[in-house]
Design a protein around this motif. Structure first.
Motif, PDB file in Angstrom:
ATOM      1  N   THR A 166      38.027   8.286 -16.997  1.00 14.14           N
ATOM      2  CA  THR A 166      38.416   7.417 -18.106  1.00 14.14           C
ATOM      3  C   THR A 166      38.181   5.976 -17.713  1.00 14.14           C
ATOM      4  OG1 THR A 166      40.630   7.593 -17.244  1.00 14.14           O
ATOM      5  CG2 THR A 166      40.101   8.938 -19.149  1.00 14.14           C
ATOM      6  N   MET A 210      35.610   0.900 -25.314  1.00 18.04           N
ATOM      7  CA  MET A 210      35.105  -0.179 -26.152  1.00 18.04           C
ATOM      8  C   MET A 210      36.243  -1.137 -26.442  1.00 18.04           C
ATOM      9  SD  MET A 210      32.751  -0.171 -29.511  1.00 18.04           S
ATOM     10  CE  MET A 210      33.827   0.409 -30.784  1.00 18.04           C
ATOM     11  N   LEU A 211      36.068  -2.373 -26.018  1.00 22.00           N
ATOM     12  CA  LEU A 211      37.105  -3.383 -26.213  1.00 22.00           C
ATOM     13  C   LEU A 211      36.787  -4.240 -27.432  1.00 22.00           C
ATOM     14  CD1 LEU A 211      37.750  -4.613 -22.579  1.00 22.00           C
ATOM     15  CD2 LEU A 211      38.666  -2.631 -23.771  1.00 22.00           C
ATOM     16  N   TYR A 212      37.799  -4.918 -27.905  1.00 17.94           N
ATOM     17  CA  TYR A 212      37.694  -5.819 -29.055  1.00 17.94           C
ATOM     18  C   TYR A 212      37.236  -5.063 -30.289  1.00 17.94           C
ATOM     19  CZ  TYR A 212      38.116  -8.900 -25.118  1.00 17.94           C
ATOM     20  OH  TYR A 212      38.545  -9.467 -23.967  1.00 17.94           O
ATOM     21  N   TYR A 237      36.479  -0.137 -17.076  1.00 21.66           N
ATOM     22  CA  TYR A 237      37.772  -0.787 -16.897  1.00 21.66           C
ATOM     23  C   TYR A 237      37.714  -1.782 -15.740  1.00 21.66           C
ATOM     24  CZ  TYR A 237      42.783  -1.485 -16.629  1.00 21.66           C
ATOM     25  OH  TYR A 237      44.021  -2.048 -16.631  1.00 21.66           O
ATOM     26  N   MET A 268      47.722  -8.212 -17.599  1.00 21.41           N
ATOM     27  CA  MET A 268      47.167  -6.915 -17.220  1.00 21.41           C
ATOM     28  C   MET A 268      48.202  -5.957 -16.625  1.00 21.41           C
ATOM     29  SD  MET A 268      44.297  -6.469 -18.357  1.00 21.41           S
ATOM     30  CE  MET A 268      43.326  -5.210 -17.616  1.00 21.41           C
ATOM     31  N   ILE A 315      49.869  -4.137 -19.352  1.00 19.17           N
ATOM     32  CA  ILE A 315      49.026  -3.121 -19.987  1.00 19.17           C
ATOM     33  C   ILE A 315      48.996  -1.858 -19.125  1.00 19.17           C
ATOM     34  CG2 ILE A 315      46.610  -2.570 -20.522  1.00 19.17           C
ATOM     35  CD1 ILE A 315      46.419  -5.489 -21.553  1.00 19.17           C
ATOM     36  N   GLU A 316      48.846  -2.080 -17.813  1.00 23.53           N
ATOM     37  CA  GLU A 316      48.808  -0.929 -16.922  1.00 23.53           C
ATOM     38  C   GLU A 316      50.157  -0.227 -16.857  1.00 23.53           C
ATOM     39  OE1 GLU A 316      47.109  -2.448 -13.314  1.00 23.53           O
ATOM     40  OE2 GLU A 316      45.133  -2.624 -14.265  1.00 23.53           O
ATOM     41  N   PRO A 373      45.141   6.711 -19.844  1.00 26.32           N
ATOM     42  CA  PRO A 373      44.264   5.836 -19.071  1.00 26.32           C
ATOM     43  C   PRO A 373      44.415   4.377 -19.497  1.00 26.32           C
ATOM     44  CG  PRO A 373      43.034   7.682 -19.997  1.00 26.32           C
ATOM     45  CD  PRO A 373      44.383   7.698 -20.625  1.00 26.32           C
ATOM     46  N   ALA A 374      44.368   3.485 -18.515  1.00 23.83           N
ATOM     47  CA  ALA A 374      44.559   2.063 -18.794  1.00 23.83           C
ATOM     48  C   ALA A 374      43.516   1.545 -19.776  1.00 23.83           C
ATOM     49  CB  ALA A 374      44.518   1.264 -17.494  1.00 23.83           C
ATOM     50  N   ILE A 375      42.290   2.082 -19.689  1.00 20.84           N
ATOM     51  CA  ILE A 375      41.235   1.577 -20.581  1.00 20.84           C
ATOM     52  C   ILE A 375      41.585   1.860 -22.038  1.00 20.84           C
ATOM     53  CG2 ILE A 375      39.842   3.701 -20.342  1.00 20.84           C
ATOM     54  CD1 ILE A 375      38.182   0.334 -20.599  1.00 20.84           C
ATOM     55  N   ARG A 376      42.258   2.985 -22.299  1.00 18.27           N
ATOM     56  CA  ARG A 376      42.613   3.316 -23.685  1.00 18.27           C
ATOM     57  C   ARG A 376      43.661   2.329 -24.212  1.00 18.27           C
ATOM     58  NH1 ARG A 376      39.069   7.153 -22.899  1.00 18.27           N
ATOM     59  NH2 ARG A 376      37.822   5.298 -23.151  1.00 18.27           N
ATOM     60  N   LEU A 400      43.997  -0.720 -23.052  1.00 16.48           N
ATOM     61  CA  LEU A 400      43.304  -2.002 -23.169  1.00 16.48           C
ATOM     62  C   LEU A 400      42.496  -2.050 -24.466  1.00 16.48           C
ATOM     63  CD1 LEU A 400      42.781  -4.675 -21.689  1.00 16.48           C
ATOM     64  CD2 LEU A 400      40.786  -3.623 -20.643  1.00 16.48           C
ATOM     65  N   GLU A 401      41.932  -0.925 -24.850  1.00 20.17           N
ATOM     66  CA  GLU A 401      41.189  -0.865 -26.109  1.00 20.17           C
ATOM     67  C   GLU A 401      42.093  -1.231 -27.277  1.00 20.17           C
ATOM     68  OE1 GLU A 401      37.693   2.503 -25.456  1.00 20.17           O
ATOM     69  OE2 GLU A 401      39.638   3.135 -26.151  1.00 20.17           O
ATOM     70  N   THR A 450      43.083  -4.976 -27.137  1.00 23.58           N
ATOM     71  CA  THR A 450      42.038  -5.928 -27.505  1.00 23.58           C
ATOM     72  C   THR A 450      41.639  -5.783 -28.967  1.00 23.58           C
ATOM     73  OG1 THR A 450      40.369  -4.367 -26.715  1.00 23.58           O
ATOM     74  CG2 THR A 450      41.028  -6.110 -25.201  1.00 23.58           C
ATOM     75  N   PHE A 451      41.888  -4.615 -29.548  1.00 28.82           N
ATOM     76  CA  PHE A 451      41.467  -4.372 -30.931  1.00 28.82           C
ATOM     77  C   PHE A 451      42.326  -5.160 -31.906  1.00 28.82           C
ATOM     78  CE2 PHE A 451      41.324  -2.128 -34.948  1.00 28.82           C
ATOM     79  CZ  PHE A 451      39.974  -1.828 -35.091  1.00 28.82           C
ATOM     80  N   LEU A 478      46.151 -11.774 -25.286  1.00 30.68           N
ATOM     81  CA  LEU A 478      45.754 -11.415 -23.925  1.00 30.68           C
ATOM     82  C   LEU A 478      45.758 -12.613 -22.996  1.00 30.68           C
ATOM     83  CD1 LEU A 478      42.957  -8.993 -25.022  1.00 30.68           C
ATOM     84  CD2 LEU A 478      45.185  -8.373 -24.093  1.00 30.68           C
TER      85      LEU A 478
END
Lengths: 689, 207
Positions: free
Chosen positions: A163, A167-169, A179, B51, B54-55, B64-67, B69-70, B73-74, B80
């Protein structure tokens, strides 16, 4: 089955298909960017719009399920206008830098813009620019080119099981990234390069190297692991520029591991391009005649029992059968293709192949992994296990290292003792296996390449028998050995194992140390302990200046896997043909021809005139060599030797995925990967193999 | 304005809030709570999401951290970057713009001495442009932290900013004499509502 009309043609397709798939079955191509057969449906590129009668607006065909009586139009002026519109939107922020883009010439966007785009741009405003992302030593990013299809995100999440990407923003500001811009830590990361429909993700080592139309494309097989992934080798002149996957549903689908893809730069470095003979303690360049003469003067008068041969992990079957014949003519039974010292029993074929087949994993309903880390031993096969795992109801047990395999499993222990426990009546996982219809066991080399390997081999057979993994009525055989070497199954098939009274690898090395073996022939074998060979006269035939060549007294330069027409047998027992993509460098020759020439010089001719003759010898050795590209089921029976097992835990033979053989050890790209993903500490131990 | 903290953890109070949100979803669907949890984290961190926060949320929801972060940021309501004590969001969408949101923007610029997207040196105010916040009836408007200020003009805007700087709580809602978004000159229909409301107000006053 629903019937629908596509462009006036009535077709009947399976329920649950999408309109796009139905169109494909009807032979109509629908342009697409985000849709991919092996990934989940995203429906965000909108390129696959079609007109559906009675629908209020255009429909994204990739996300629309078929229904009875649908009337679909894919080739009307309206549809063309829609596609033109979508294409115009996609190109708004695309830089149109095709002349300096590595994807140029093999770019979906480029191709489809030719088909569906406007011939000019109406967009006069500023285009957006996106900062490039750091994704490690393999993937180069030019993110301004990204059209946000999210194939890479879906691949890494769904297939690779990591993972890292997302996609950001949003909207105009959307960006694909890993990441915190970490390197994409997956053995399969290179596949996002193939998946990317534009030039946003390209190969870093291949950057600005060649254009697709200058390359000669050769369809062949990979030898970096025992999977025999189908690959296409692109070469310019005598240089292999890159390796790409080839579709084979039964083996690798359309993925290959990063080692398969990126180790090809190792083919250009540290090559043995001429024979060498050791004189006065130093290897001196020599001619073929001088090298053969040196061997003849040494071998003449040495008893056959004092000669031995070991075949390495990438040896092809033609070379092995030739060497086997030569050793037979020399009167030696000391041959072994199990250079890792595996105690695997060569007597029964079903005991050393991956019986369920790789595609068969998808039919299994319970899995026990013994002494293997499939993620590093066969990364693409691991993706297949993950695919089955993601489909649900697939309990997995692991005995061995508790590594991160990219899917959940029960860790049942780490050594043979725990394996015995699975046989016990009280074993929870035993009950799961018992209840399963098609249970399977994967036995890795970590369980077999050890002192008690033969006993562990027998123990795994007992488990397979006890839990009904072999079902003769349905033809299911869930006993699977996962090899790590491309040469292994072929070697076992053609009988490159100790003959009557012959010595195995460990014994050969020990005897050489004691002086009982005077001449040792290494056919690309680099992973044995070269310091333990004592004063034995070592003939090394191979393609890289690796451990074997350093120890050798005579070096015979052979061909790497991309440089010969040769046969390999993968871990399933699938016989596959590799084809010559580029000629071997300098004086190097195809391996079986070297052995034949040497046999003539030694006066022990193996009498094979051409490749056909060698291949007929292969068929003589094992009839399976006739079945190219297929897997014939092997009859079940007894194998292994019941005995005492030690308590030492199983350990995967591979500590560094990126460096396992002479080619990947010579590769700069693999060295960079080792440094990035494993740290410099691993590099020191990993390079020793 | 604070620099990014090294670590982040919910206070026990916020933890209770977070757990209450998670409890709204079925077992194993805790990820659905990501947006409220990010909001709680943002409030705890002074109006923005560093950050570590978020984590922490990712960890808290086992995703997952990326999810996370998505998501962060959306949506534009997650910040941020650090923001000032008062987060001034001036609506510049069509109804507000037609009613003079440019003047409000200029008033903020000149009064605070910053441009759009900047924070005053003392860390009191951050000024941003916002998309429609749904108070078009009383346009132009702006939102400062959780409060709406409507029916603005330059002077009213400056007054509000001054009050906030002075630590006073300005009147929220419409800055003109009207109740929420009722017509300015009094009700034109359903006039009996006025009496009912008068009653209510007096009752409240009595209490």
């Amino acid at each position: 089955m629903p019937k629908l009309t596509i462009d006036g043609k009535e077709v009947e397709v399976d329920a649950g298909l999408t309109v796009l798939q139905a169109c494909e079955q009807a032979g109509i191509e629908i342009p697409r960017f985000c849709y991919h057969e092996r990934l989940s449906i995203a429906g965000n590129c909108r390129m696959c719009l079609v007109a559906l009668e009675r629908a209020p607006k255009p429909v994204a065909s990739c996300a629309m399920p078929v229904a009875e009586g649908m009337v679909v139009h894919t080739n009307t002026p309206e549809v063309h206008k829609m596609r033109k519109g979508v294409m115009e939107f996609l190109l708004i922020n695309h830089p149109l830098d095709c002349p300096i883009c590595d994807q140029g010439g093999e770019c979906d966007l480029q191709d489809q813009a030719m088909g569906y785009g406007l011939d000019h741009s109406r967009y006069k405003e500023n285009k957006r620019a996106v900062e490039d992302k750091e994704m490690g030593p393999l993937i180069k990013t030019i993110m301004t080119r990204c059209i946000h299809c999210t194939r890479c995100v879906r691949f890494t999440t769904e297939v690779a099981g990591i993972t890292d990407m997302g996609m950001l923003y949003r909207g105009e500001h959307a960006e694909i990234t890993s990441y915190l811009e970490k390197a994409v830590d997956s053995e399969l990361s290179g596949n996002v390069i193939d998946l990317c429909p534009v030039g946003a993700l390209t190969s870093k080592p291949y950057a600005f190297v060649a254009r697709p139309w200058e390359l000669k494309k050769t369809e062949t097989v990979d030898v970096m692991d025992a999977l025999g992934s189908n690959i296409r080798v692109d070469a310019r002149g005598s240089e292999v520029m890159r390796v790409l996957p080839r579709l084979n549903e039964d083996v690798n689908e359309e993925w290959i591991s990063d080692k398969t893809r990126f180790a090809c730069d190792g083919l250009r470095r540290q090559r043995l391009d001429r024979p060498y003979v050791r004189q006065g303690g130093k290897l001196q360049p020599a001619t073929w005649d001088e090298a053969f003469a040196a061997i003849k003067s040494k071998v003449d008068g040495v008893a056959g029992t004092k000669i031995a041969a070991i075949a390495g992990d990438q040896a092809d079957c033609e070379a092995m059968v030739s060497l086997k014949m030569l050793m037979g003519n020399l009167g030696s039974a000391n041959i072994d293709c199990r250079q890792d010292g595996s105690k695997i029993d060569p007597s029964l074929r079903a005991g050393y192949i991956f019986n369920s087949t790789i595609a068969g994993i998808e039919n299994a309903d319970a899995l026990l992994i013994v002494g293997s880390n499939p993620r590093v031993e066969a990364a693409v096969l691991n993706a297949r296990i993950r695919k089955r795992f993601m489909a649900g109801k697939f309990p997995i047990g692991v005995i061995g290292e508790a590594a991160d395999l990219r899917y959940d499993y029960q860790h049942l222990g780490s050594g043979p003792e725990d394996l015995k426990k699975v046989l016990g009546a009280k074993s929870e996982f035993g009950k799961i296996l018992k209840a399963a219809n098609r249970p399977m066991i994967i036995v890795g080399q970590g369980a077999l390449a050890r002192e008690d390997g033969a006993a562990v081999h027998a123990l795994t057979r007992e488990i397979a028998d006890t839990y009904g993994m072999i079902d003769k009525s349905s033809g299911w055989n869930g006993y699977c050995v996962l090899h790590t070497a491309a040469s292994r199954v072929g070697g076992l098939d053609l009988g490159f194992v100790p003959g009557e009274g012959g010595l195995s690898t460990d014994e050969i090395v020990a005897s050489a140390g004691k002086g009982d073996i005077e001449v040792l022939y290494l056919l690309g074998a680099d992973e044995i302990d070269m310091n333990a060979l004592g004063s034995a006269y070592v003939i090394y035939q191979g393609h890289h200046g690796d451990a074997g060549a350093h120890r050798a007294d005579v070096i015979l330069p052979g061909a790497a896997y991309t440089e010969k027409n040769a046969t390999w047998v993968n871990t399933e027992g699938r016989v596959q043909l590799g084809r010559l993509a580029a000629f071997p460098p300098g004086d190097a020759r195809e391996d079986w021809t070297i052995i034949r020439a040497l046999s003539d010089v030694l006066g022990k001719s193996i009498e094979v005139g051409d490749l056909r003759a060698v291949r007929s010898k292969l068929v003589d050795a094992h009839s399976n060599f006739m079945n190219i590209d297929t897997v014939a089921s092997a009859p079940w029976g007894e194998f292994g030797t019941a005995g005492e097992v030690s308590s030492a835990p199983f350990a995967s033979p591979i500590t560094n995925f990126y460096m396992t053989d002479p080619i990947s050890r010579a590769s700069e790209t693999m060295a960079k990967c080792t440094e990035t993903f494993l740290g410099s500490q691993e590099m020191k131990t990993g390079t020793d193999g | 304005m604070s620099d990014a903290p090294e670590t982040f953890a919910f206070t026990s109070e916020n933890k209770a809030k977070a757990d209450a949100v998670i409890a709204k979803y079925p077992e194993g669907r805790q990820r659905s709570a990501v947006m409220p949890l990010l909001d709680i984290a943002q409030r705890q961190s002074g109006g923005w999401l560093p950050m570590p926060a978020i984590e922490y949320v990712a960890d808290y929801l086992d995703m997952p951290a990326i999810r996370v972060l998505e998501v962060a940021t959306f949506y534009t309501m997650y910040n941020l970057k650090p923001i000032g004590k008062h987060f001034v969001q001036v609506c510049t969408n069509l109804p507000c713009w037609l009613n003079g949101s440019d003047n409000i923007m200029h008033a903020c610029h000149s009064h605070l001495g910053i441009k759009t997207g900047e924070t005053t040196e003392d860390g009191e105010f951050t000024l941003v442009e916002a998309e429609c916040l749904g108070a078009c009836v009383n346009a132009p408007m702006m939102q400062i932290n959780d409060d709406y200020y409507e029916d603005l003009d330059s002077d009213a805007t400056k007054q509000i900013l001054d009050d906030l700087r002075a630590g006073k709580q300005p009147k929220t809602g419409s800055q003109l004499e009207r109740y929420t978004c009722e017509p300015l000159g009094g009700l034109t229909s359903l006039t009996h509502q006025e009496e009912l409301r008068a009653q209510k107000v007096s009752e409240k006053g009595d209490n």
